[in-house]
Motif scaffolding. Sequence first.
Motif, PDB file in Angstrom:
ATOM      1  N   ARG A  40       0.820  -1.215   0.000  1.00 39.39           N
ATOM      2  CA  ARG A  40       0.000   0.000   0.000  1.00 39.39           C
ATOM      3  C   ARG A  40       0.851   1.262   0.000  1.00 39.39           C
ATOM      4  O   ARG A  40       0.635   2.152  -0.804  1.00 39.39           O
ATOM      5  CB  ARG A  40      -0.944   0.013   1.200  1.00 39.39           C
ATOM      6  N   CYS A  41       1.849   1.341   0.868  1.00 38.13           N
ATOM      7  CA  CYS A  41       2.627   2.581   0.981  1.00 38.13           C
ATOM      8  C   CYS A  41       4.030   2.482   0.371  1.00 38.13           C
ATOM      9  O   CYS A  41       4.694   3.494   0.204  1.00 38.13           O
ATOM     10  CB  CYS A  41       2.735   3.007   2.440  1.00 38.13           C
ATOM     11  N   SER A  42       4.492   1.301   0.081  1.00 36.66           N
ATOM     12  CA  SER A  42       5.825   1.049  -0.495  1.00 36.66           C
ATOM     13  C   SER A  42       6.970   1.429   0.429  1.00 36.66           C
ATOM     14  O   SER A  42       8.103   1.544  -0.022  1.00 36.66           O
ATOM     15  CB  SER A  42       6.006   1.795  -1.819  1.00 36.66           C
ATOM     16  N   LYS A  43       6.696   1.642   1.709  1.00 36.44           N
ATOM     17  CA  LYS A  43       7.764   2.055   2.620  1.00 36.44           C
ATOM     18  C   LYS A  43       8.002   1.058   3.742  1.00 36.44           C
ATOM     19  O   LYS A  43       9.134   0.813   4.116  1.00 36.44           O
ATOM     20  CB  LYS A  43       7.440   3.427   3.194  1.00 36.44           C
ATOM     21  N   GLY A  44       6.945   0.514   4.305  1.00 37.81           N
ATOM     22  CA  GLY A  44       7.085  -0.410   5.427  1.00 37.81           C
ATOM     23  C   GLY A  44       7.489  -1.799   4.969  1.00 37.81           C
ATOM     24  O   GLY A  44       7.508  -2.107   3.781  1.00 37.81           O
ATOM     25  N   HIS A  45       7.812  -2.637   5.929  1.00 36.21           N
ATOM     26  CA  HIS A  45       8.210  -4.013   5.636  1.00 36.21           C
ATOM     27  C   HIS A  45       7.026  -4.940   5.830  1.00 36.21           C
ATOM     28  O   HIS A  45       6.297  -4.839   6.799  1.00 36.21           O
ATOM     29  CB  HIS A  45       9.353  -4.442   6.551  1.00 36.21           C
ATOM     30  N   GLU A  58       4.544  -0.990   9.586  1.00 37.68           N
ATOM     31  CA  GLU A  58       4.933  -0.030  10.615  1.00 37.68           C
ATOM     32  C   GLU A  58       4.783   1.411  10.137  1.00 37.68           C
ATOM     33  O   GLU A  58       4.817   2.331  10.946  1.00 37.68           O
ATOM     34  CB  GLU A  58       6.373  -0.294  11.100  1.00 37.68           C
ATOM     35  N   VAL A  59       4.581   1.641   8.849  1.00 35.72           N
ATOM     36  CA  VAL A  59       4.446   2.999   8.337  1.00 35.72           C
ATOM     37  C   VAL A  59       2.974   3.391   8.174  1.00 35.72           C
ATOM     38  O   VAL A  59       2.515   4.379   8.740  1.00 35.72           O
ATOM     39  CB  VAL A  59       5.188   3.158   6.992  1.00 35.72           C
TER      40      VAL A  59
END
Length: 142
Positions: A40-45, A58-59
């Motif tokens: 969804r955000c391409s940042k969290g793991h 986590e983001v």
Amino acid sequence: MAVTALPWPFSLKGEHKMSEEQVYPPAQVYIDGLLGRCPRCSKGHMIEGLLTVAPKCEVCGLDFSFADTGDGPAIFVMTIAGFIIVGLAWYIEVVYQPAYWIHALIFLPLSAIVCIGLLRPTKGLLIALQYFNKAEEGQRES
């Protein structure tokens, strides 16, 4: 005459859309899945450790309880690794004709490396595709 762009979450008619696709821009599903990032955000793991699915991002807080890959990653990895390892072993046997212990010395560690190396990206890809396609367990209609 310059054309000005409308703000991102608005359509050409000026209507405000508040859907999940508008709040989170579309991610690169295949790349994010292969790298184990949140679809969804391409940042969290999305994957912790080697193969454990995280409870949530986590983001952005996306709950990964929908993720159920089953044996899919293992089947894909066994098929891909089988073609690579067996093809390479066949080529080395035909060209060099080494002893069997040399085959074992080369291809047992190589098989483990290829399989373990492909499992995490494959699992991440299947989870990202489940999210992107809104896949869920089949249900019977009464």
